[in-house]
Structures are given as C-alpha cells and as structure tokens.
Scaffold this motif. Structure first.
Motif, PDB file in Angstrom:
ATOM      1  N   VAL A   1      64.256  42.368  38.409  1.00  0.00           N
ATOM      2  CA  VAL A   1      63.311  41.400  37.868  1.00  0.00           C
ATOM      3  C   VAL A   1      62.217  41.170  38.902  1.00  0.00           C
ATOM      4  N   LEU A   2      60.998  41.565  38.559  1.00  0.00           N
ATOM      5  CA  LEU A   2      59.859  41.397  39.455  1.00  0.00           C
ATOM      6  C   LEU A   2      59.182  40.057  39.202  1.00  0.00           C
ATOM      7  N   GLY A   3      58.565  39.512  40.237  1.00  0.00           N
ATOM      8  CA  GLY A   3      57.713  38.345  40.073  1.00  0.00           C
ATOM      9  C   GLY A   3      56.294  38.762  39.749  1.00  0.00           C
ATOM     10  N   ILE A   4      55.480  37.788  39.357  1.00  0.00           N
ATOM     11  CA  ILE A   4      54.076  38.075  39.025  1.00  0.00           C
ATOM     12  C   ILE A   4      53.370  38.737  40.202  1.00  0.00           C
ATOM     13  N   GLN A   5      53.651  38.265  41.415  1.00  0.00           N
ATOM     14  CA  GLN A   5      52.988  38.836  42.592  1.00  0.00           C
ATOM     15  C   GLN A   5      53.364  40.303  42.781  1.00  0.00           C
ATOM     16  N   ASP A   6      54.611  40.654  42.454  1.00  0.00           N
ATOM     17  CA  ASP A   6      55.025  42.062  42.547  1.00  0.00           C
ATOM     18  C   ASP A   6      54.220  42.949  41.600  1.00  0.00           C
ATOM     19  N   SER A   7      53.851  42.383  40.454  1.00  0.00           N
ATOM     20  CA  SER A   7      53.114  43.189  39.466  1.00  0.00           C
ATOM     21  C   SER A   7      51.718  43.558  39.954  1.00  0.00           C
ATOM     22  N   ARG A   8      51.294  42.957  41.084  1.00  0.00           N
ATOM     23  CA  ARG A   8      49.969  43.261  41.648  1.00  0.00           C
ATOM     24  C   ARG A   8      50.049  44.261  42.796  1.00  0.00           C
TER      25      ARG A   8
ATOM     26  N   PHE B   1      61.933  50.002  47.082  1.00  0.00           N
ATOM     27  CA  PHE B   1      60.911  49.736  46.054  1.00  0.00           C
ATOM     28  C   PHE B   1      59.594  49.333  46.709  1.00  0.00           C
ATOM     29  N   TYR B   2      59.656  48.389  47.650  1.00  0.00           N
ATOM     30  CA  TYR B   2      58.428  47.952  48.307  1.00  0.00           C
ATOM     31  C   TYR B   2      57.786  49.083  49.113  1.00  0.00           C
ATOM     32  N   ASP B   3      58.612  49.901  49.746  1.00  0.00           N
ATOM     33  CA  ASP B   3      58.062  51.029  50.507  1.00  0.00           C
ATOM     34  C   ASP B   3      57.233  51.939  49.617  1.00  0.00           C
ATOM     35  N   LYS B   4      57.656  52.100  48.369  1.00  0.00           N
ATOM     36  CA  LYS B   4      56.951  53.001  47.464  1.00  0.00           C
ATOM     37  C   LYS B   4      55.792  52.311  46.738  1.00  0.00           C
ATOM     38  N   ALA B   5      55.919  50.992  46.530  1.00  0.00           N
ATOM     39  CA  ALA B   5      54.916  50.285  45.727  1.00  0.00           C
ATOM     40  C   ALA B   5      53.769  49.728  46.562  1.00  0.00           C
ATOM     41  N   LYS B   6      53.969  49.576  47.868  1.00  0.00           N
ATOM     42  CA  LYS B   6      52.886  49.110  48.736  1.00  0.00           C
ATOM     43  C   LYS B   6      52.019  50.295  49.147  1.00  0.00           C
TER      44      LYS B   6
END
Length: 280
Positions: free
Chosen positions: A61-68, A197-202
């Motif tokens: 479950v992502l937060g709104i900030q993650d969707s950015r 996930f963050y490593d790939k999405a940032k």
C-alpha cells in the motif's frame, strides 16, 4: 492522556467486523472504502463505535507521496514481479507491506458529541495494544523509527525494532484510527522489499521530498520479538477479550443496507483515486 484513552475505549457497545479470513477475494481497496463507509455511518451515529479487523494477501500500500516518485512505474513493476499487488491509499503516510501475517485494526469512533484530538486517537490505540501485549510479557516504545518503512511519531518498537505503525483518517464526523501489526513472518524481509522498491522508484537526481532509507535490521514481527509463534487469530482473540474486559457488549455484524449503498459510492471513489495516482 491514559485516562482519556480509557474513556474512548470504554464504550457501552462495540460493533465487531472481522474480515481477517476473507482471503484472496478481499482487495485492499475494499478495506479503505469500508473504513470511509464506517466513518460516515458512525460519525452520524447511525452505528455504534466499531472495531474492524482485516488481513490482505501480498499487497504493498503506497501513500500519496509515493505516487509522485519519478520512477514509480519501475518500482511497481518490481513489486509485481515479487508477487505483490500495488495500490495507493487515500490518506497520508508512505509504503507499507500487507500479507497474511499482518493484522490490521481500525478503531472507528464518532466525534459528533465530543471532539477527539489527533493524539487522543493515537493514544487510545497505543493503550489497547499495550494491554493486549502484556500477557506476552512485551512492553514497547512509542517513538519514530526513522529508517523503517512508513516512519512516524507513533511507531511501536521493542529494542529499536519496529513491529507496528498507526495512522488516522477523519471523514464526516468519524475517525478511523488504524494500526498494522506485523504478527508473524520476517520484519526484515518486508523492509527489504520496500527498500528495493525505493531503490528502483527513486531517481539519482535530488528530490524535494526525502523518502526513508529503509534498514531491514530495524523491523521485526511480534513472533520474532517474543520468541514463539503467534498468529493473527491469537491477536484477534486478545482484542476481543480486551474489549469484553471494558464491560462492553460486543456485536458482530456486517454492513447494513444503508451502509452498503454508501460503500458502493466510497469504493468507486477509492478505485478512481487509485487508478489516477498510478497513472501519473
């Protein structure tokens, strides 16, 4: 604050909605629509205060900030390759992991007659969790674990290892105080998933928002912390026993006809927001 927490929990009647055994057919988006529906119903006092328990299979479950995140789609593809569904919730906070070993609880209350401040809602959930875990000889700290996933002021941890986080949602005079409790499984494995996930999405470029640098070593499940196998069913039993000890009448129920109509509206809204967030 403990006295105020006790007062919030000392309701004459608690409605119980147990959705811990619905399995794969129960989608996480339905959970957020459920809590919005119950906030509306309880906020208008058409329903007594409610405890809803829920479990979902392999979902992030992502937060709104993650969707950015600049490379969100790469991150989502990675999570899906690991067998996880991905959704964006309609409230604050950052990414969390749900699976069969994570018990989620919502305390849903009305503030139509008496205002409930934000910390009072959090403190009520902390108090209930303390009482539930006493029987296992566990005491915990309430302090932000900054290198956990979804860090926050009301992280619950033992010896620096986080096992739970609390959030709130307020809608139409109702308040849903929500906690996820990692009961079984590996806290470190869940944390490593979000780290990757963050490593790939940032991106490598600087970003205005600072996402957590997740350290798997600071997260654990209650089973790991207590040194014996606990189950979601164990904790659910303990929740019900705690509520009975408050001299409350417990009423197990489903949604009413009126609530079902509201639920359809809130589910559509949650699904539309989710789709929009993931399309960005």
């Amino acid at each position: 604050m403990e006295d105020k927490s006790k007062q919030l929990l000392a309701q004459p009647k608690w409605r119980i909605i147990d959705q811990t055994t619905l399995g794969d057919s129960f989608h996480a988006l339905q959970s957020f629509a459920m809590d919005d529906t119950l906030c509306s119903s309880i906020g208008s006092e058409d329903s007594p205060p409610t405890v809803r328990a829920w479990v979902h299979q392999k979902t992030v479950v992502l937060g709104i900030q993650d969707s950015r995140l600049p490379e969100l789609h790469e991150g989502v593809k990675f999570l899906e390759s690991q067998g996880y569904q991905v959704i964006v919730r309609n409230s604050g906070g950052l990414a969390v992991v749900l699976d069969h070993g994570v018990l989620n609880l919502s305390l849903i209350l009305s503030e139509k007659k008496n205002k409930i401040d934000i910390d009072q809602g959090y403190d009520a959930m902390v108090y209930m969790t303390r009482r539930i875990l006493e029987k296992y000889g566990l005491s915990f700290d309430v302090v932000e674990i900054s290198d956990s996933y979804c860090p926050g002021k009301f992280d619950l941890s033992i010896d620096g290892k986080k096992f739970a986080g609390i959030s709130q949602r307020r809608l139409r005079g109702g308040i849903a105080v929500q906690i996820y409790l990692c009961v079984t499984g590996s806290g470190a494995d869940r944390a490593a998933l979000i780290r990757d996930f963050y490593d790939k999405a940032k991106s490598h470029e600087s970003m205005k928002f600072t996402y957590p640098k997740v350290n798997p070593e600071v997260m654990a499940s209650l089973s790991e912390l207590v040194g014996k196998d606990l189950t979601v069913s164990d904790l659910m039993r303990d929740v019900l026993l705690f509520l009975k000890e408050q001299d409350a009448d417990l009423l197990s129920s489903h949604l009413s006809i009126t609530e079902i109509n509201q639920y359809d509206f809130y589910l559509k809204r949650v699904v539309d927001r989710n789709n929009k967030a993931l399309e960005q």
